[in-house]
Design an enzyme around this catalytic site. Structure first.
Site, mmCIF file in Angstrom:
data_model
loop_
_atom_site.group_PDB
_atom_site.id
_atom_site.type_symbol
_atom_site.label_atom_id
_atom_site.label_comp_id
_atom_site.label_asym_id
_atom_site.label_seq_id
_atom_site.Cartn_x
_atom_site.Cartn_y
_atom_site.Cartn_z
ATOM 1 N NE ARG A 1 -43.454 102.119 -48.531
ATOM 2 C CZ ARG A 1 -42.563 103.013 -48.092
ATOM 3 N NH1 ARG A 1 -42.831 104.311 -48.222
ATOM 4 N NH2 ARG A 1 -41.449 102.619 -47.519
ATOM 5 C CG HIS B 1 -37.573 102.044 -49.032
ATOM 6 N ND1 HIS B 1 -36.595 102.233 -49.982
ATOM 7 C CD2 HIS B 1 -38.442 103.082 -49.175
ATOM 8 C CE1 HIS B 1 -36.849 103.344 -50.661
ATOM 9 N NE2 HIS B 1 -37.964 103.867 -50.195
ATOM 10 C CG ASP C 1 -55.523 88.470 -57.090
ATOM 11 O OD1 ASP C 1 -56.601 89.093 -57.035
ATOM 12 O OD2 ASP C 1 -55.015 88.109 -58.173
ATOM 13 C CD GLU D 1 -42.565 108.983 -51.720
ATOM 14 O OE1 GLU D 1 -41.789 108.763 -50.777
ATOM 15 O OE2 GLU D 1 -43.194 108.089 -52.305
ATOM 16 C CG ASP E 1 -38.182 109.210 -50.855
ATOM 17 O OD1 ASP E 1 -36.976 109.198 -51.154
ATOM 18 O OD2 ASP E 1 -38.849 108.169 -50.720
#
Length: 256
Positions: A73, A48, A87, A151, A177
């Site tokens: 996240r 987000h 990576d 969520e 959420d």
């Protein structure tokens, strides 16, 4: 040269509560400022926030100047996205919107090299110090931490099945959420939402997995700590800047 120790994963294993902050400003400068603010972990968000891979790379570099552990996240439970974050050196991931055991297994598999998973191999990525950690492919798993975000009511109903998946290091409740999916969008403090959160914390802990949550409301945060959450974010850089700026402006606005 060895794979860097993941202090956050060690702390969860020792059941040492870890205090965190959300970072959505997508700035390596902000991350560097927060790295020594006293939090145990900082969530670098790409779901987000207007964060892209080179920006996250810079933020991971910036946070090395501090004592705070970075958690990234991803935008989604996607093996390609997860591979790229690993990576560039992310060791702890908070993977959003996991609703069942199958999705949990997919998330874990994205962090493991074959034959245990599907992570693509890179010989000289930042994660292996550009190839200097010779046993990285064999040793990295021990220091990777996979946190899964539940969520929705469906996800909460499947907590025990998700927790049973090998390689899951913690389960994180996403209250925003969750509230929306329960028909109470923007009302994290609604009694039904709070009851669902409290029940979820108890059930996660009963499985033996660490429980986490984002709770920017102080009352809810203290209640979750009281219930025994193992890791909790108690605010965000965006919120601190926005509310702090508003409060400062209000002090001097229209002063004669």
């Amino acid at each position: 040269m060895n794979v860097p120790i993941n202090p956050f994963k060690q702390a969860l294993r020792n059941r040492e509560m870890q205090l965190g902050l959300w970072s959505g400003l997508s700035s390596h400068v902000t991350v560097e400022v927060l790295a020594n603010a006293g939090f145990d972990w900082l969530l670098i968000d790409t779901e987000h926030s207007p964060n892209e891979l080179p920006m996250v790379h810079s933020q991971l570099q910036a946070i090395t100047r501090g004592a705070t552990h970075p958690i990234v996240r991803p935008t989604w439970n996607d093996a390609v996205v997860i591979k790229r974050l690993l990576d560039i050196g992310a060791q702890t991931l908070l993977i959003p919107f996991v609703e069942n055991a199958e999705e949990a297994r997919s998330a874990v598999a994205a962090t493991r090299y074959p034959p245990l998973g599907v992570r693509g191999y890179a010989a000289a990525a930042r994660a292996s110090d550009f190839g200097r950690i010779k046993d990285y492919p064999h040793a990295c798993e021990e220091q990777l931490c996979v946190l899964l975000q539940v969520e929705t009511p469906t996800a909460l109903a499947n907590i025990e099945a998700i927790a049973a998946v090998d390689g899951v290091d913690g389960i994180f409740i996403g209250p925003g959420d969750l509230a929306a999916s329960m028909g109470h969008i923007g009302q994290i403090g609604h009694p039904d939402v709070v009851a669902a959160i409290e029940d979820a914390i108890a059930r996660i802990r009963a499985t033996g997995r660490p429980a986490g949550i984002l709770a920017s409301d102080e009352k809810l945060a203290r209640r979750c700590i009281e219930l025994g959450v193992d890791f909790i974010a108690v605010g965000s850089d965006t919120g601190l800047l926005a509310r702090g700026a508003e409060q400062l402006a209000a002090k001097f606005k229209n002063v004669a």
